[in-house]
Design a protein around this motif. Structure first.
Motif, mmCIF file in Angstrom:
data_model
loop_
_atom_site.group_PDB
_atom_site.id
_atom_site.type_symbol
_atom_site.label_atom_id
_atom_site.label_comp_id
_atom_site.label_asym_id
_atom_site.label_seq_id
_atom_site.Cartn_x
_atom_site.Cartn_y
_atom_site.Cartn_z
ATOM 1 N N ASP A 606 0.873 -1.176 0.000
ATOM 2 C CA ASP A 606 0.000 0.000 0.000
ATOM 3 C C ASP A 606 0.907 1.222 0.000
ATOM 4 O O ASP A 606 1.439 1.617 1.037
ATOM 5 N N CYS A 607 1.099 1.778 -1.190
ATOM 6 C CA CYS A 607 1.926 2.981 -1.336
ATOM 7 C C CYS A 607 1.088 4.122 -1.895
ATOM 8 O O CYS A 607 1.616 5.046 -2.514
ATOM 9 N N ILE A 662 8.508 -14.068 -7.528
ATOM 10 C CA ILE A 662 7.922 -12.970 -6.748
ATOM 11 C C ILE A 662 6.580 -12.589 -7.361
ATOM 12 O O ILE A 662 6.479 -12.382 -8.572
ATOM 13 N N GLU A 663 5.567 -12.516 -6.526
ATOM 14 C CA GLU A 663 4.228 -12.112 -6.983
ATOM 15 C C GLU A 663 3.841 -10.836 -6.245
ATOM 16 O O GLU A 663 3.810 -10.806 -5.011
ATOM 17 N N THR A 664 3.559 -9.787 -7.001
ATOM 18 C CA THR A 664 3.277 -8.490 -6.391
ATOM 19 C C THR A 664 1.810 -8.100 -6.535
ATOM 20 O O THR A 664 1.172 -8.395 -7.555
ATOM 21 N N HIS A 665 1.303 -7.446 -5.524
ATOM 22 C CA HIS A 665 -0.058 -6.897 -5.531
ATOM 23 C C HIS A 665 -0.012 -5.510 -4.899
ATOM 24 O O HIS A 665 0.825 -5.244 -4.027
ATOM 25 N N PHE A 666 -0.921 -4.645 -5.322
ATOM 26 C CA PHE A 666 -0.976 -3.288 -4.787
ATOM 27 C C PHE A 666 -2.395 -2.957 -4.342
ATOM 28 O O PHE A 666 -3.366 -3.277 -5.032
ATOM 29 N N VAL A 667 -2.494 -2.310 -3.193
ATOM 30 C CA VAL A 667 -3.787 -1.856 -2.683
ATOM 31 C C VAL A 667 -4.154 -0.563 -3.391
ATOM 32 O O VAL A 667 -3.360 0.384 -3.418
ATOM 33 N N ASP A 668 -5.336 -0.510 -3.955
ATOM 34 C CA ASP A 668 -5.817 0.690 -4.642
ATOM 35 C C ASP A 668 -6.815 1.391 -3.730
ATOM 36 O O ASP A 668 -7.996 1.082 -3.718
ATOM 37 N N ASN A 669 -6.308 2.348 -2.948
ATOM 38 C CA ASN A 669 -7.169 3.007 -1.965
ATOM 39 C C ASN A 669 -7.447 4.471 -2.288
ATOM 40 O O ASN A 669 -8.080 5.174 -1.510
ATOM 41 N N GLY A 670 -6.947 4.957 -3.442
ATOM 42 C CA GLY A 670 -7.233 6.323 -3.851
ATOM 43 C C GLY A 670 -6.444 7.383 -3.126
ATOM 44 O O GLY A 670 -6.670 8.582 -3.338
ATOM 45 N N MET A 671 -5.493 6.989 -2.283
ATOM 46 C CA MET A 671 -4.697 7.962 -1.541
ATOM 47 C C MET A 671 -3.595 8.542 -2.413
ATOM 48 O O MET A 671 -3.193 7.944 -3.417
#
Length: 713
Positions: A606-607, A662-671
């Motif tokens: 979560d970036c 390596i498996e990457t996922h990203f949180v899409d929180n609109g920040m």
């Protein structure tokens, strides 16, 4: 957003080149090598209209976007222009990107460090693009005698749909640049982004792959000399006597200069100076403490047992919590010194001129501080010093320091000539700036129901400063907590290393939390979630992390990895907050030939807003490879003040075949964006160690892991 990557040679090379800023010599793979490669300044040609510090538009429609921050492989030279181009509504195929020189009047925070470049510049870059777009629209509206509110911008054109009119940015550039600069502009809604969030190739891929001169090692100025310094081979020593006659007599050598405990050999080429430096005859004597790794083991024990520590945080009644505990868990974790080991050695060019001005050029993470240091050293006003930035062949915190910059400037002043100082890899390994060695002592108190009622952490470091991050999780989730730090001052030079302190602290904390969870008889993931729930409902003291964001990455990582549902694979968990971002990882280990082998690592980050999807994936992957590789293999040891590891032949780094999937996922929180250059590294060591424990029953508490009996034949 999801990506899976295997440990193929191609992927490893992509990671090492584009994520870590791999060093490639300056030659053209498709043509004859240049005799004197040079970094070219602004190649723009034709009539250009400047709109602000960040962008200019030529009459042919070419948009030149200037990237002010140093590029060391974190993809900032692509991400920054993407943000500007998005708000400008530019045609990306017509965008050129140039590295801006140091200019404190036009730009601020012109540095690379702390994963703060995008968070700091996000709104500045958006406003720069939106301002130019508004000026282009105003120019078109004036030209067509229509209200600006009826005009829109799209893909490098201004449109007036009602009047069926269309004008390219190139046609409007000169007129638009004379429009009064608006003070308030409207930024795009996130749902309208067309460039941000997409996969955009690194703007320098072709130049890197074809060996164009981009790095500090490529930099050349007509008439410049080359220099290498002989530095003391051991910390805590100084020059007693020196015989430089043989070196001075060598062909191609123009000077041999002694200054600040160093002897500089100056000549017409690197070949000349390397040969001549070997002929120096220097005798050294003691100058302060001379330490060996055996001394550090004793020092750590003394600091943890008897050292006068600084209390960094204290909540509740810790003594009472441990006195009344049903169970107490104790453990110590230790990390060694490690080198930054960037592919490109330290180097910098300096020309202290007769007219009182100074030209500097080379790779620096902190160009403003470097210029300030040169100004102070030479007593020359900063406005008379220019500094041109080259691409950095890796940095990882080493180039936050500027010792190699001041060396070049001082030497140029002494020899009254332009000179480029170059460190060899051995110079950097033996006399560089290292990640400090640290040992942590943890204690946890549990009640009869397995609840964490007390927590103690004492960190002992060698030139580490504060060894803790006292406000990070689990602080705020434990009623009774004590965090302390104690330090030993050493002549060994240390400095920031990628994700300072947390690069090891996260491994220690997350491994210990697993130990405590298991002692409490609870699932390690659920144990962390319970602590976060307590911090949310009954916070203790200050909460300096976002509980909801941490909960989200934990849950998502458990879901994506199938936590606890797989057979014949051992899973280890870790989560960490650093540089304003949150990363959770699950490592999978299998047994091969009786030894644990890391097979796969899942990462959920979560970036905030992802700028470049492919760049973000590479940052996370690079951080994991870096974190795993150094936890597993790297260490520097000392004997009589000198490093025992001199170069890559005996300083172990990760190898291609050892890189897991390596498996990457990203949180899409609109920040808005938060940091990403460093946050994926800290959790990796803990996830790996916890998975190895699951597979073997052996708890790894000391890095590098490869030294443990588990991995010996």
């Amino acid at each position: 957003m999801t990506a899976r990557h295997n440990n193929s040679r191609r992927n490893f090379l992509k990671l090492s080149t584009f994520t870590t800023g791999g060093f490639i010599l300056g030659f053209n793979a498709f043509g004859a090598p240049k005799k004197n490669p040079a970094i070219i300044g602004d190649p723009s040609s034709g009539e250009m209209a400047s709109f602000n510090s960040y962008l200019a538009i030529a009459t042919d429609g070419t948009v030149t976007i200037y990237s002010p921050n140093p590029e060391l492989g974190q993809n900032i030279k692509t991400s920054f222009p993407m943000i500007v181009a998005e708000e400008l509504d530019a045609d990306w195929t017509k965008v050129k990107v140039e590295q801006a020189a140091l200019d404190t009047k036009k730009f601020d925070r012109q540095l690379t460090g702390g994963s703060g470049a995008v968070p700091h510049s996000w709104m500045r870059l958006r406003n720069a693009g939106a301002t130019a777009r508004a000026m282009l629209i105003a120019a078109a509206a004036a030209k067509w005698s229509v209200p600006a509110t009826e005009c829109t911008a799209e893909n490098g054109f201004v449109l007036h749909k009602a009047g069926n009119k269309k004008a390219g940015y190139g046609e409007l550039a000169l007129d638009a640049a004379n429009i009064p600069v608006p003070t308030n502009v409207t930024l795009k809604d996130r749902k309208d982004f067309k460039i941000i969030g997409t996969a955009v190739k690194n703007v320098e891929n072709k130049n890197i792959l074809t060996g164009k001169p981009m790095f500090g090692m490529d930099f050349y100025r007509e008439g410049m000399l080359y220099a290498m310094l002989q530095r003391p081979p051991a910390f805590g020593t100084k020059i007693k006597s020196a015989d430089t006659a043989a070196a001075k007599a060598m062909p191609g050598i123009t000077a041999v200069v002694t200054f600040k405990n160093n002897i500089a050999v100056v000549g017409k080429s690197t070949w000349h100076i390397i040969k001549a430096r070997k002929l120096l005859k220097i005798e050294y004597e003691k100058d302060g403490n001379i330490e060996s790794s055996a001394d550090h083991d004793r020092i750590f024990t003394d600091l943890l047992d008897n050292g006068k520590a600084e209390v960094k945080r204290k909540d509740g009644d810790v003594d009472a919590a441990f006195k009344n505990a049903a169970k107490v868990v104790k453990a110590e974790y230790e990390c060694p010194f490690i080198a930054h080991s960037p592919m490109e050695p330290m180097n910098f060019f300096a020309h202290v001129k007769n007219d009182g001005t100074v030209e500097l050029a080379g790779p620096s993470q902190t160009p403003q501080r470097a210029r300030e240091a040169v100004s102070k050293l030479l007593n020359i006003p900063e406005e008379k010093i220019t500094l041109e930035l080259t691409r950095l062949g890796g940095g990882f915190g080493r180039r936050l320091k500027f010792d190699y910059v001041t060396e070049a400037a001082e030497l140029s002043a002494l020899i009254k000539a332009p000179v480029k100082v170059i460190w060899s890899k051995e110079d950097d390994m033996q006399g560089g700036s290292y990640r400090p060695a640290v040992r942590y002592r943890f204690e946890a108190a549990l009640d009869s129901a397995g609840n964490l009622t007390g927590y103690k952490l004492r960190g002992a470091g060698i030139n580490a400063g504060n060894t803790t991050r006292e406000d990070n999780f689990p602080s705020g989730a434990v009623d009774n907590l004590l965090i302390e730090s104690v330090e030993h001052q050493s002549p060994i030079t240390t400095g920031a290393w990628r994700a300072p302190i947390t690069n090891f602290l996260a491994f220690a904390e997350q491994s210990f939390i697993d130990e405590v969870a298991m002692a409490a008889g609870k699932d390690v993931v659920q144990f962390r979630l319970e602590l976060l729930a307590k911090a949310k409902q009954q916070p203790v003291g200050a909460i300096k992390y976002n509980i909801s964001r941490m909960e989200e990455v934990i849950k998502m990582a458990a879901e994506k990895s199938g936590w606890g549902k797989k057979k014949n694979v051992a899973q280890g968990f870790s989560v960490y907050f650093s540089h304003a971002s949150y990363v959770a990882q699950v490592c999978e280990v299998v047994m091969k030939n009786g030894k644990p082998a890391v097979q796969k690592i899942y990462a959920v980050s979560d970036c905030g807003q992802v700028i470049n999807s492919i760049g973000a994936e590479h940052q996370v992957m690079g951080g994991i490879v870096d974190g795993f590789g150094h936890a597993m293999y790297a260490k520097l040891t000392f004997k009589d003040g000198a490093t025992e590891q001199k170069n890559y032949h005996n300083y172990r780094l990760i190898r291609i075949k050892e890189v897991p999937e390596i498996e990457t996922h990203f949180v899409d929180n609109g920040m808005d964006p938060t940091g990403l250059g460093e946050p994926a590294l800290p959790p990796t060591g803990g996830a790996v160690a916890n998975a190895i424990f699951k597979a073997t029953g052996k708890r790894l508490r000391k890095q590098p892991f490869i030294d443990d009996d588990l991995f010996k034949s």
